[in-house]
Design an enzyme around this catalytic site. Structure first.
Site, PDB file in Angstrom:
ATOM      1  CD  GLU A  43     -53.606  -0.959  46.310  1.00 40.99           C
ATOM      2  OE1 GLU A  43     -54.301  -1.938  45.948  1.00 40.99           O
ATOM      3  OE2 GLU A  43     -53.051  -0.893  47.426  1.00 40.99           O
ATOM      4  CE  LYS A 131     -52.444  -6.321  49.852  1.00 37.71           C
ATOM      5  NZ  LYS A 131     -53.077  -6.283  48.512  1.00 37.71           N
TER       6      LYS A 131
END
Length: 214
Positions: A43, A131
């Protein structure tokens, strides 16, 4: 990459690296070094300097060797910029518009949540996985508690997860961990890439040792 492919890769690799840096060139070097060390989910945070260009260059460089995502996606516009840069998955610290936009764009999305209500809402909105952020205040015990009412929810703790804590999160039921500074260190600011390689190897070893998710 579709959501099913993302879930398969996330569950297999059990590690997503988070790159956030003050230098676009250093951030790109960090991404390429991580890929070279076998980390396949990376990411690039949108608060990295010139983040979308870093994403675009990384996608061109790595091809199918890794999947480059965009993180800190907090608005629909963020999502569109990341998609246009070539990001193949999305990470957001919040629910709402960015999650809906990612689902509409058919991009896998790791949606930020902390409370049971937020986690359930994220999955209802179409998130691929949750998340758990910030994970550090509650630690593995909190993640384990969330698994009681949500035994099948894919949970990925992010925030304060180091190589020593990762096994505890796996034992508590995390399908993977998202790791920023404990893995990347200062590499994305121009720091030592050899030290980054050493940390990457350690994290990969930890994730392999833990075997399949609980």
């Amino acid at each position: 990459m579709n959501p099913t492919e993302f879930t398969t890769r996330l569950t297999r690799d059990r590690l997503a690296a988070i790159v956030r840096g003050r230098s676009a060139d250093a951030a790109l070097r960090t991404v390429l070094t991580l890929v070279d060390e076998g980390i396949g989910l990376i990411e690039v945070s949108l608060n990295t300097d010139d983040a979308c260009e870093v994403i675009a260059r990384a996608v061109r460089e790595v091809g199918r060797d890794a999947f480059i995502g965009a993180g800190t996606v907090v608005t629909r516009d963020d999502l569109l910029r990341a998609r246009d840069a070539g990001a193949t998955w999305i990470v957001t610290p919040v629910g709402g518009d960015p999650v809906a936009a990612a689902v509409q764009a058919q991009l896998p999305v790791l949606a930020g949540a902390l409370t049971p209500t937020e986690a359930a809402a994220a999955m209802t909105a179409g998130a691929t996985a949750v998340k758990l952020f910030p994970a550090s205040p509650g630690g593995p015990a909190y993640l384990r508690a969330l698994r009681d009412p949500f035994p099948d929810m894919p949970l990925v703790p992010v925030g304060g997860v180091d190589a020593e804590l990762a096994p505890d999160y796996f034992a508590a039921g995390a399908i993977a961990v998202g790791v920023g500074s404990p893995l990347v260190g200062d590499a994305a600011h121009g720091g030592d890439l050899e030290q980054l390689r050493e940390r990457a190897r350690r994290f990969r070893a930890v994730c392999r040792e833990e075997g399949p998710a609980a």
